[in-house]
Design an enzyme around this catalytic site. Structure first.
Site, PDB file in Angstrom:
ATOM      1  N   TYR A 146       0.818  -1.219   0.000  1.00 32.82           N
ATOM      2  CA  TYR A 146       0.000   0.000   0.000  1.00 32.82           C
ATOM      3  C   TYR A 146       0.849   1.266   0.000  1.00 32.82           C
ATOM      4  CZ  TYR A 146      -3.762  -3.241   1.300  1.00 32.82           C
ATOM      5  OH  TYR A 146      -4.659  -4.282   1.325  1.00 32.82           O
ATOM      6  N   LYS A 195       3.966 -15.301   2.609  1.00 35.52           N
ATOM      7  CA  LYS A 195       3.826 -16.076   1.362  1.00 35.52           C
ATOM      8  C   LYS A 195       5.258 -16.381   0.906  1.00 35.52           C
ATOM      9  CE  LYS A 195       1.245 -17.716  -2.018  1.00 35.52           C
ATOM     10  NZ  LYS A 195       0.407 -18.909  -1.826  1.00 35.52           N
ATOM     11  N   ASP A 227      -2.485 -18.168   2.425  1.00 36.78           N
ATOM     12  CA  ASP A 227      -3.672 -18.861   1.891  1.00 36.78           C
ATOM     13  C   ASP A 227      -4.162 -19.915   2.888  1.00 36.78           C
ATOM     14  OD1 ASP A 227      -1.183 -19.906   1.292  1.00 36.78           O
ATOM     15  OD2 ASP A 227      -1.705 -20.655  -0.694  1.00 36.78           O
ATOM     16  N   ASP A 251      -4.717  -6.742   6.343  1.00 33.57           N
ATOM     17  CA  ASP A 251      -5.939  -6.034   5.966  1.00 33.57           C
ATOM     18  C   ASP A 251      -7.054  -7.058   5.705  1.00 33.57           C
ATOM     19  OD1 ASP A 251      -7.726  -4.170   5.085  1.00 33.57           O
ATOM     20  OD2 ASP A 251      -6.725  -3.752   3.188  1.00 33.57           O
ATOM     21  N   ASP A 255     -10.209  -8.524   8.580  1.00 36.21           N
ATOM     22  CA  ASP A 255     -11.634  -8.425   8.265  1.00 36.21           C
ATOM     23  C   ASP A 255     -12.291  -9.804   8.317  1.00 36.21           C
ATOM     24  OD1 ASP A 255     -11.716  -5.740   8.018  1.00 36.21           O
ATOM     25  OD2 ASP A 255     -12.445  -5.689   5.961  1.00 36.21           O
TER      26      ASP A 255
END
Ligand code: NAD
Length: 366
Positions: A146, A195, A227, A251, A255
């Site tokens: 980001y 990852k 994942d 992020d 959620d």
């Protein structure tokens, strides 16, 4: 002890829920012999109305001078509020981004805790919920994808977009240290999510986390691919204590984790820097649809204040007392409108209460 708290009531339901969190802090002060001094700061729409900007330099200085910041939410109805006719840098949310940056808040903490009494709001099956879950997602907040360089351009007649994911070892180390510190105050387990089978930034992340872990022999840690973590959160959420991860993965995972707990009105959060300083706020927004009605759930903000006691002031006993009072109030079957049971209405006798009454009931149980 004396603590200086900068208070940003904010917009919409912000002032209503912050008033209840202050009520609870004052009860804690009384009971445990502390004093909380509050300095009120304007931010968001409230600041635009008075100063024409969402955050003044003076407000930033006041926040910096405090021991911690307690905040409601900011912003208004994005379709109808005149605040959203302003250019983006003058809108309410720009104030929050500026404050986070000025205070160097690089670590975001979001707990996901399932209350026995609110199990019904959890979309997972009972056999998966088991004896419940209680985890903390620690997300790096100021680096990664980001904040990397980005551009969109035409290459050989084809539109091409590039985003870059950059982390240096210092950025990883400081958030990892915060994650292990938090684990020491909890069940002493860290799951570091990356990852590393694909990304260089994740391989560096793993290496630095392993290095930091050496300083915390009491904390057990594991690495998990992102994942797999997304799957495990809905397959066996009870396995997690602290999930430590980079900005974009955090992020998405935070959620997902909050979704499995149910109501937005229960979700607290904290953003921390390298010192004990932190900004504490509910995860939800300013809920303009219910502002001024006295029905907003103040628990997310009250639990954010409890996080402030624990992580900025090291007042663990006091934080425990607030969290226990919230549990007790639910056990005693008091609910704000957002957490009223939808099904089995007749089986449980619950009492619906407003914002201020909920604050009073929690204070009574401290
Ligand atoms: P929201 O979280 O404010 O509201 C979504 C829904 O949840 C609404 O129906 C609302 O009534 C309900 N809700 C939220 N908090 C509640 C509470 N404590 N008790 C009971 N119900 C609650 O999200 P939105 O409507 O998308 O955004 C409204 C404004 O808030 C926007 O201006 C947005 O930019 C802003 N916002 C601010 C923050 C922040 O200050 N950190 C975060 C998110 C959104």
């Amino acid at each position: 002890m004396n603590y200086n708290v900068a208070v940003i009531s904010g917009d919409g339901i912000g002032p209503e829920v912050v008033a209840e969190a202050k009520k609870v802090l004052d009860k804690v002060a009384d009971k445990f012999g502390h004093k909380f001094n509050y300095e009120h700061i304007l931010m968001g729409g409230a600041s635009i109305d008075v100063h024409g900007v969402p955050l003044t330099d003076e407000a930033i200085e006041s926040a910096k001078a405090a021991d911690a910041v307690l905040m409601g939410s900011i912003g208004g109805n994005t379709s109808t509020s005149p605040w959203y006719q302003l250019p983006p840098e003058k809108r309410p949310e720009a104030g929050l981004l500026k404050l986070r940056k000025s205070l160097n808040l690089f670590a975001n903490l979001r707990p996901a805790y399932l209350y026995e009494e609110l199990k019904e709001a959890c979309p997972l099956r009972n056999d998966i919920i088991g004896s419940g879950f209680d985890m903390m997602i620690m997300r790096e907040l100021t680096g990664g994808l980001y904040f990397g360089e980005r551009q969109t351009k035409e290459i050989d007649g084809v539109m091409t977009a590039v985003d870059t994911l950059t982390y240096n070892e210092n950025e990883i180390r400081r958030v990892a240290v915060r994650g292990f510190d938090i684990a020491m105050k909890r069940r002493k387990k860290v799951t570091s999510v990356d990852k590393a089978n694909v990304l260089d930034s994740s391989r560096l992340w793993r290496k630095i986390v392993e290095d930091v872990a050496k300083d915390y022999p009491e904390v057990s840690y594991e690495h998990m691919l992102v994942d797999n973590c997304a799957m495990q959160l809905v397959k066996n959420p009870g396995q997690f204590d602290v999930i430590l991860t980079e900005n974009m993965f955090g992020d998405i995972l935070s959620d997902e984790a909050s979704m499995v707990t149910g109501s937005i009105g229960m979700l607290s959060s904290a953003s921390l820097n390298e010192t004990k300083f932190g900004l504490y706020e509910p995860s939800g927004g300013s809920a303009p649809d219910i502002a001024g009605k006295g029905i907003a759930n103040p628990i997310a903000t009250i639990l954010s204040a409890a996080m402030m006691l624990r992580y900025s002031f090291d007042l663990d006993k006091e934080a425990d007392a607030v969290e226990a009072a919230v549990k007790q109030v639910l056990k005693d079957n008091y609910r704000t409108i957002d957490i009223m049971p939808q099904a089995d209405k007749d089986k449980i006798k619950v009492t619906q209460v407003g914002t201020s009454q909920m604050g009073d009931l929690i204070c009574d149980r401290i």
